[in-house]
Design a protein around this motif. Sequence first.
Motif, short mmCIF file in Angstrom:
data_model
loop_
_atom_site.label_atom_id
_atom_site.label_comp_id
_atom_site.label_asym_id
_atom_site.label_seq_id
_atom_site.Cartn_x
_atom_site.Cartn_y
_atom_site.Cartn_z
N TYR A 189 0.83 -1.14 0.03
CA TYR A 189 -0.01 0.13 0.00
C TYR A 189 0.87 1.25 0.08
N GLY A 190 0.67 2.29 -1.02
CA GLY A 190 1.76 3.14 -1.24
C GLY A 190 2.66 3.03 -2.15
N SER A 191 2.58 1.98 -2.81
CA SER A 191 3.53 1.78 -3.94
C SER A 191 3.38 2.84 -4.98
N VAL A 192 4.65 3.10 -5.83
CA VAL A 192 4.44 4.25 -6.93
C VAL A 192 3.51 3.57 -8.15
N PHE A 193 3.27 4.36 -9.02
CA PHE A 193 2.41 3.99 -10.31
C PHE A 193 3.64 3.97 -11.43
N THR A 194 3.07 2.86 -12.33
CA THR A 194 3.93 2.57 -13.46
C THR A 194 3.42 3.78 -14.48
N ALA A 195 4.12 3.77 -15.53
CA ALA A 195 3.55 4.86 -16.77
C ALA A 195 2.36 4.50 -17.18
N ASP A 196 1.76 3.28 -17.18
CA ASP A 196 0.36 3.01 -17.39
C ASP A 196 -0.66 3.24 -16.12
N GLY A 197 -0.23 3.84 -15.18
CA GLY A 197 -1.29 4.20 -14.02
C GLY A 197 -1.55 2.95 -13.22
N ARG A 198 -0.51 1.84 -13.10
CA ARG A 198 -0.76 0.69 -12.38
C ARG A 198 0.20 0.54 -11.28
N HIS A 199 0.06 -0.58 -10.78
CA HIS A 199 1.23 -0.78 -9.58
C HIS A 199 1.68 -2.15 -10.02
N GLU A 200 3.08 -2.42 -9.95
CA GLU A 200 3.93 -3.66 -10.01
C GLU A 200 4.83 -3.74 -8.86
N LEU A 201 4.60 -5.07 -8.09
CA LEU A 201 5.30 -5.10 -6.81
C LEU A 201 6.33 -6.29 -6.75
N ASP A 202 7.33 -6.13 -5.99
CA ASP A 202 8.36 -7.08 -6.25
C ASP A 202 8.83 -7.04 -4.60
N ALA A 203 9.37 -8.45 -4.39
CA ALA A 203 9.83 -8.77 -3.24
C ALA A 203 10.91 -10.02 -3.08
N SER A 204 11.76 -9.95 -2.14
CA SER A 204 12.65 -11.38 -2.34
C SER A 204 12.84 -11.47 -0.64
N ILE A 205 13.20 -12.68 -0.15
CA ILE A 205 13.52 -13.12 1.15
C ILE A 205 14.65 -14.05 1.04
N MET A 206 15.39 -14.07 2.02
CA MET A 206 16.42 -15.07 2.18
C MET A 206 17.05 -15.61 3.45
N ASP A 207 17.27 -16.87 3.68
CA ASP A 207 17.74 -17.47 5.13
C ASP A 207 18.98 -17.69 5.03
N GLY A 208 19.88 -16.77 5.50
CA GLY A 208 21.42 -17.17 5.83
C GLY A 208 21.82 -18.74 5.93
N HIS A 209 20.88 -19.45 6.89
CA HIS A 209 21.09 -20.86 7.30
C HIS A 209 20.51 -21.68 6.08
N GLY A 210 21.33 -22.10 5.28
CA GLY A 210 21.23 -23.03 4.09
C GLY A 210 20.93 -22.21 2.67
N ARG A 211 21.25 -20.94 2.87
CA ARG A 211 20.86 -19.97 1.92
C ARG A 211 19.50 -20.21 0.95
N ARG A 212 18.65 -20.66 1.68
CA ARG A 212 17.23 -20.85 1.21
C ARG A 212 16.74 -19.53 0.61
#
Length: 318
Positions: free
Chosen positions: A76-99
């Motif tokens: 919520y509060g993500s910026v807009f793309t050029a066509d007036g929509r929202h595209e969201l990205d994320a990642s997560i990593m566990d140092g134990h085992g590098r998952r």
Amino acid sequence: MSARQLRRPLALAIHGGAGVIERNSLGADAERAIHAELDRALDAGHAVLTTGGTALDAVEVAVALLEDSPYFNAGYGSVFTADGRHELDASIMDGHGRRAGAVAGLSTVRHPVRLARRVLEESPHVFLIGAGAEQYADTHSDIERVPNDWFATEARREQLRDAQHREQGAWQASQDLRGKYFGTVGAVALDSHGHVAAATSTGGMTNKRWGRVGDSPLIGAGTWADAHCAVSCTGWGEYYIRNAVAHDIAARVAYRGDRVRVATEDVILGEVPQHGGDGGAIAIDRDGNIALVLNTTGMYRGWVHPDGQRGTAIYRDA
């Protein structure tokens, strides 16, 4: 949890994006609200750690709360793309085992970091994008969905109007908007088992085109965790990708024995601006040492050290 485990250090750091944040530009009410949101995320993440939860759990909880705040460019509060929509990205990593798990180009997932966690735990893959990532979310009833316009705020709409008004071609716009209309949220944590983890989430860059994806969902660029330290980055993603910033910081700790703060400063204050980029990063090592480094005028950030000392900050000089 054993007494020995309880004696191990616990630590947490979060960020809400780096960029051009001039002192007195926000107003007193907005500053108070931002500090309160950062404190809320710190409270939630640290509560996980103090009750024996994992670093992976802590960073997911903290980032999910930041994704629900209108003050940061994620969820919520993500910026807009050029066509007036929202595209969201994320990642997560566990140092134990590098998952690791990552998602990009989401349009209906309220908490992208939670879907990235599902990719880490339940998928044979690491990185899912666009329609495929949305289809993967369809198979998980606990992943909350919202219409795309749920992510919109009037402040972000005004940023889009401003960006498009100033635009003189797509590449020129990206040059003109240095440090102003992009950002991320992120967290790094150390748990009672001595393990670290990192997570990063973003709405990308205002007025972005062509399915542009920055560093935030890229393992090694915007997010990294191994047995030695965890890193979450924020800034101009193209330069973080080109310099593999998150991994570079961690590699200096692991292979050269640099202290985590020295490694983070060398990369964020040296490598990134040397190649034309700007932004910041937060990092934590397995002893609970925290680095919060920026080369911009501000970075929303918060921390809880192993001794319990905590704080939040907005501007570079505090």
